[in-house]
Design an enzyme around this catalytic site. Structure first.
Site, PDB file in Angstrom:
ATOM      1  N   TYR A  59       3.515   8.434  -5.435  1.00 47.79           N
ATOM      2  CA  TYR A  59       3.496   7.273  -6.309  1.00 47.79           C
ATOM      3  C   TYR A  59       4.102   7.629  -7.666  1.00 47.79           C
ATOM      4  O   TYR A  59       3.554   8.450  -8.409  1.00 47.79           O
ATOM      5  CB  TYR A  59       2.070   6.755  -6.517  1.00 47.79           C
ATOM      6  CG  TYR A  59       1.339   6.333  -5.262  1.00 47.79           C
ATOM      7  CD1 TYR A  59       2.026   5.979  -4.095  1.00 47.79           C
ATOM      8  CD2 TYR A  59      -0.049   6.280  -5.231  1.00 47.79           C
ATOM      9  CE1 TYR A  59       1.356   5.589  -2.952  1.00 47.79           C
ATOM     10  CE2 TYR A  59      -0.733   5.878  -4.085  1.00 47.79           C
ATOM     11  CZ  TYR A  59      -0.020   5.545  -2.950  1.00 47.79           C
ATOM     12  OH  TYR A  59      -0.707   5.158  -1.810  1.00 47.79           O
ATOM     13  N   HIS A 100      -0.449  11.382   4.477  1.00 47.61           N
ATOM     14  CA  HIS A 100      -0.021  10.014   4.165  1.00 47.61           C
ATOM     15  C   HIS A 100       0.560   9.303   5.389  1.00 47.61           C
ATOM     16  O   HIS A 100       0.426   8.090   5.539  1.00 47.61           O
ATOM     17  CB  HIS A 100       1.008  10.050   3.037  1.00 47.61           C
ATOM     18  CG  HIS A 100       1.000   8.837   2.172  1.00 47.61           C
ATOM     19  ND1 HIS A 100       1.439   8.853   0.873  1.00 47.61           N
ATOM     20  CD2 HIS A 100       0.617   7.562   2.409  1.00 47.61           C
ATOM     21  CE1 HIS A 100       1.326   7.635   0.349  1.00 47.61           C
ATOM     22  NE2 HIS A 100       0.830   6.839   1.269  1.00 47.61           N
ATOM     23  N   SER A 139      -4.348  -2.304   0.424  1.00 44.42           N
ATOM     24  CA  SER A 139      -3.797  -3.674   0.357  1.00 44.42           C
ATOM     25  C   SER A 139      -4.715  -4.697   1.037  1.00 44.42           C
ATOM     26  O   SER A 139      -4.249  -5.528   1.826  1.00 44.42           O
ATOM     27  CB  SER A 139      -2.394  -3.724   0.980  1.00 44.42           C
ATOM     28  OG  SER A 139      -1.478  -2.960   0.249  1.00 44.42           O
ATOM     29  N   PRO A 140      -6.021  -4.682   0.753  1.00 41.39           N
ATOM     30  CA  PRO A 140      -6.921  -5.649   1.393  1.00 41.39           C
ATOM     31  C   PRO A 140      -6.688  -7.078   0.906  1.00 41.39           C
ATOM     32  O   PRO A 140      -7.238  -8.014   1.482  1.00 41.39           O
ATOM     33  CB  PRO A 140      -8.307  -5.143   0.997  1.00 41.39           C
ATOM     34  CG  PRO A 140      -8.094  -4.443  -0.301  1.00 41.39           C
ATOM     35  CD  PRO A 140      -6.755  -3.789  -0.174  1.00 41.39           C
ATOM     36  N   GLY A 158      -3.529  -8.207   0.813  1.00 44.86           N
ATOM     37  CA  GLY A 158      -2.182  -8.516   1.284  1.00 44.86           C
ATOM     38  C   GLY A 158      -1.124  -8.314   0.230  1.00 44.86           C
ATOM     39  O   GLY A 158      -0.241  -9.152   0.054  1.00 44.86           O
ATOM     40  N   ARG A 159      -1.208  -7.186  -0.478  1.00 43.81           N
ATOM     41  CA  ARG A 159      -0.279  -6.874  -1.569  1.00 43.81           C
ATOM     42  C   ARG A 159      -0.265  -7.977  -2.638  1.00 43.81           C
ATOM     43  O   ARG A 159       0.770  -8.283  -3.227  1.00 43.81           O
ATOM     44  CB  ARG A 159       1.132  -6.628  -1.017  1.00 43.81           C
ATOM     45  CG  ARG A 159       1.150  -5.546   0.052  1.00 43.81           C
ATOM     46  CD  ARG A 159       2.530  -5.287   0.626  1.00 43.81           C
ATOM     47  NE  ARG A 159       2.398  -4.454   1.813  1.00 43.81           N
ATOM     48  CZ  ARG A 159       2.256  -3.137   1.804  1.00 43.81           C
ATOM     49  NH1 ARG A 159       2.248  -2.496   0.655  1.00 43.81           N
ATOM     50  NH2 ARG A 159       2.129  -2.455   2.920  1.00 43.81           N
ATOM     51  N   GLY A 160      -1.444  -8.552  -2.836  1.00 41.26           N
ATOM     52  CA  GLY A 160      -1.600  -9.587  -3.851  1.00 41.26           C
ATOM     53  C   GLY A 160      -1.342 -10.990  -3.352  1.00 41.26           C
ATOM     54  O   GLY A 160      -1.688 -11.970  -4.039  1.00 41.26           O
ATOM     55  N   PHE A 161      -0.756 -11.129  -2.163  1.00 43.03           N
ATOM     56  CA  PHE A 161      -0.391 -12.456  -1.674  1.00 43.03           C
ATOM     57  C   PHE A 161      -1.617 -13.332  -1.443  1.00 43.03           C
ATOM     58  O   PHE A 161      -1.582 -14.540  -1.686  1.00 43.03           O
ATOM     59  CB  PHE A 161       0.409 -12.329  -0.377  1.00 43.03           C
ATOM     60  CG  PHE A 161       1.132 -13.587   0.019  1.00 43.03           C
ATOM     61  CD1 PHE A 161       2.352 -13.913  -0.558  1.00 43.03           C
ATOM     62  CD2 PHE A 161       0.599 -14.449   0.956  1.00 43.03           C
ATOM     63  CE1 PHE A 161       3.023 -15.071  -0.198  1.00 43.03           C
ATOM     64  CE2 PHE A 161       1.257 -15.608   1.325  1.00 43.03           C
ATOM     65  CZ  PHE A 161       2.479 -15.925   0.746  1.00 43.03           C
TER      66      PHE A 161
END
Length: 331
Positions: A56, A125, A204-205, A207-210
């Protein structure tokens, strides 16, 4: 703070952790001061499980956490990862290595960047398909024996790899993408984790912010935001997925919570061995996410969510084809 166990022999951790990736990479401009304020706020609220990785920001995310750890190390359960090798000249290129020499070198480099003597949870990873997973995990077990690592984890590992790895050394956690719109782990991985006593850590619970409902078009993302390259955020897929989110927003309104809190509460309800790590660099988003712990979903609620947001209705794959080929989850 609700707690959950990290596998059979691990510590009790807060039910929600904090994913730190977006503080340094992939999701637009950085703001170090804001990120550090959020990290300190998280610890003040009892969220001690912090998740990073050496890739990252080409190590910058670990260096950011080092500034927190310099004064608050004793409060933190620290997770990081190795395995992705990135090329600054070609940022989209990904090479995976699980070779023993690389495992040992990567761990030493992370310890130095983080400014710590031991990593609480060390993940591979991705699974390196070029060598037996037993060799990778054998080298990771050596790090435990050397006192550099406390617990071992795998990221995006499939059932077969998990079983083979677990036979070499106990695996404390599997980390994979999991949310209302990324549910492939339900086929085999979740059941295997439950059987073996392995914690499951969804990244990403939201959904990557979606799933927050805050994004209405691709133009809502910064020009360098990696979501612009992901199929679910493109063209007709975006519109179809947005319609699904609208259903969750309507249900959340009836429950008296936000869409984010409903989506996180759904993940938490899938099992007490599940410890999500939603990511944010903003205090207001962090506090909203933490409110998911106060949302109770009844069997009727869960059935309704399944009806209005079925996994089969999600449009587009979660990564571009090159990255999808690196996933071991379905194997």
């Amino acid at each position: 703070m609700e707690t959950r166990a990290l596998g059979k022999h691990g510590p009790l951790l807060p039910a929600l952790g904090l994913g730190c990736m977006g503080m340094s990479d992939f999701y637009g401009p950085r703001d170090e001061a804001e990120s550090l304020a959020t990290l300190n706020h998280a610890l003040d609220r009892g969220v001690t499980h912090l998740d990073t990785a050496d890739m990252y920001g080409y190590g910058d995310n670990e260096r950011l956490l080092a500034k927190l750890l310099a004064t608050r190390r004793a409060e933190v359960f620290l997770a990081t990862k190795f395995g992705f090798i990135r090329d600054r000249a070609d940022p989209g290129k990904r090479v995976v290595s699980g070779h023993p020499d690389y495992v040992r070198a990567a761990c030493d480099a992370s310890l130095q960047r983080l400014g710590v003597e031991v990593i609480d949870l060390y993940y591979a990873h991705r699974i390196d398909a070029s060598i037996p997973v037993e060799e990778t995990v054998g080298a990771m077990a050596g790090l435990v024996q050397a006192g550099k690592v406390r617990h071992l984890g795998l990221s995006e590992a499939g059932e077969t790899s998990l079983r083979r790895a677990h036979a070499v050394h106990p695996i404390a956690a599997v980390q994979s993408e999991y949310s209302l719109w990324s549910r492939d782990v339900e086929a085999r991985v979740l059941g295997t984790c439950r059987e073996l006593g392995v914690a499951f850590v969804p990244y990403s619970p939201l959904g990557r912010g979606f799933l927050t409902g805050q994004f209405k078009s691709i133009e809502d993302f910064a020009p360098d935001d990696q979501r612009r390259t992901q199929p679910r955020f493109q063209g007709e897929n975006f519109a179809r997925n947005l319609a699904l989110v609208a259903r969750i927003q309507a249900m959340a309104a009836r429950k008296g919570c936000t869409a984010s809190q409903l989506a996180l509460a759904w993940v938490l309800a899938q099992g007490d061995f599940i410890l999500p790590i939603p990511g944010t660099r903003r205090i207001r988003n962090f506090d909203e996410n933490l409110g998911a712990l106060d949302v109770t979903l009844t069997p009727t609620d869960l059935a309704e969510i399944e009806q209005v947001f079925p996994a089969s209705a999600v449009a587009g794959s979660r990564y571009p084809e090159q990255m999808m080929r690196l996933l071991d989850t379905a194997k």
